[in-house]
Enzyme design. Sequence first.
Site, PDB file in Angstrom:
ATOM      1  N   ASN A 164      27.913  -5.996  15.967  1.00 19.49           N
ATOM      2  CA  ASN A 164      27.313  -7.426  15.846  1.00 19.49           C
ATOM      3  C   ASN A 164      28.679  -8.241  15.722  1.00 19.49           C
ATOM      4  OD1 ASN A 164      25.062  -9.213  15.796  1.00 19.49           O
ATOM      5  ND2 ASN A 164      25.543  -9.607  13.776  1.00 19.49           N
ATOM      6  N   ASP A 208      23.822 -17.223   9.570  1.00 13.16           N
ATOM      7  CA  ASP A 208      24.350 -16.313  10.837  1.00 13.16           C
ATOM      8  C   ASP A 208      25.812 -16.347  10.632  1.00 13.16           C
ATOM      9  OD1 ASP A 208      24.786 -14.972  13.069  1.00 13.16           O
ATOM     10  OD2 ASP A 208      22.928 -15.716  13.990  1.00 13.16           O
ATOM     11  N   ASN A 248      27.089 -10.111   9.700  1.00 11.58           N
ATOM     12  CA  ASN A 248      27.115 -11.488  10.349  1.00 11.58           C
ATOM     13  C   ASN A 248      28.530 -12.220   9.920  1.00 11.58           C
ATOM     14  OD1 ASN A 248      25.836 -12.495  12.697  1.00 11.58           O
ATOM     15  ND2 ASN A 248      23.781 -12.243  11.471  1.00 11.58           N
ATOM     16  N   GLU A 272      26.883 -15.921  20.882  1.00 12.12           N
ATOM     17  CA  GLU A 272      27.431 -15.528  19.704  1.00 12.12           C
ATOM     18  C   GLU A 272      29.077 -15.697  19.721  1.00 12.12           C
ATOM     19  OE1 GLU A 272      27.567 -14.800  16.784  1.00 12.12           O
ATOM     20  OE2 GLU A 272      25.671 -14.273  15.925  1.00 12.12           O
ATOM     21  N   ARG A 289      23.894  -1.093  17.097  1.00 15.97           N
ATOM     22  CA  ARG A 289      24.762  -1.751  17.849  1.00 15.97           C
ATOM     23  C   ARG A 289      25.859  -2.485  17.094  1.00 15.97           C
ATOM     24  NH1 ARG A 289      23.991  -7.303  17.842  1.00 15.97           N
ATOM     25  NH2 ARG A 289      21.973  -7.988  17.694  1.00 15.97           N
TER      26      ARG A 289
END
Length: 286
Positions: free
Chosen positions: A103, A197, A149, A21, A101
Amino acid sequence: MTTTYTRTYEVAVRAEASLGEGPTWDPATGTLLWLDILGSRLHTYDPATGRRAVRVTDQHVGAAKPRAGGGLVLNLRDGVGLLDPDDSFRWLHHEPVPGRRANDAAVAPDGSLWAGTMRYDEAPGGGTLSRLTGDGSVEVVLDDVAVSNGTGWSPDGRLMYYIDSPTRRVDVFDHADGRVSGRRTFVEIEEGAGFPDGLTVDADGCVWVALWDGGAVRRYTPAGALDRVIELPTPRVTACAFGGADLTDLYITTARVGLDTPHPVAGSLLVVPSAGKGLPQPTFAG
């Protein structure tokens, strides 16, 4: 007219990241930063020399962005932290939430960090998008997110694009003075094409969107028209960003997690040379 590009990618870094990522170009060092979120790894790649480095973080790490004074700001499982140039670490904002968490994250034109969170189980409404300033001040901008995202701004900073992946939409907001309003749909990804995404905005104001389970990166014009598709051989394409000295190479991260028979490049950092022209990215003012 939509142009489809196939087999134009190269493997910049062959890896087996579980959840690659967050590609980010750091002009101060001439390196590309990227992450394996679930592997708790921060990767650094120098395309001029091929030199690579990997740093293991203490927690799952969703994003790493350069700071104006040197070092990095990290979006971590339990909050946002600062990695100083001397390699020391300190929390800027510490807010552990069980089952949640970090991102993706992005730095706005004013130097603030817009940091996303999500629940590990991806429960609707379990994530947030928050704006953090260099002094540690935090404002929750969106509090009803599933998988926060891609986030990015138009060249003039007046628009902010944002993805909450399960909605299948790229939304756009009006942006001024660190505030957003007027949320509306910019584009919607059709069924069967995957989920949006990560994203990046280029110098022409076009929005490039990575498609999770779609095996592609798409470019949309400022009017929302699809005009370019880069097809890739692995389905879990996670994010994209321009890098290189002239910001013309498109770097693309990929993931292996959840794939029964991953393609050999799944989890690698890919690059499409001379794909377009990126925007210089602001550094975090903290």
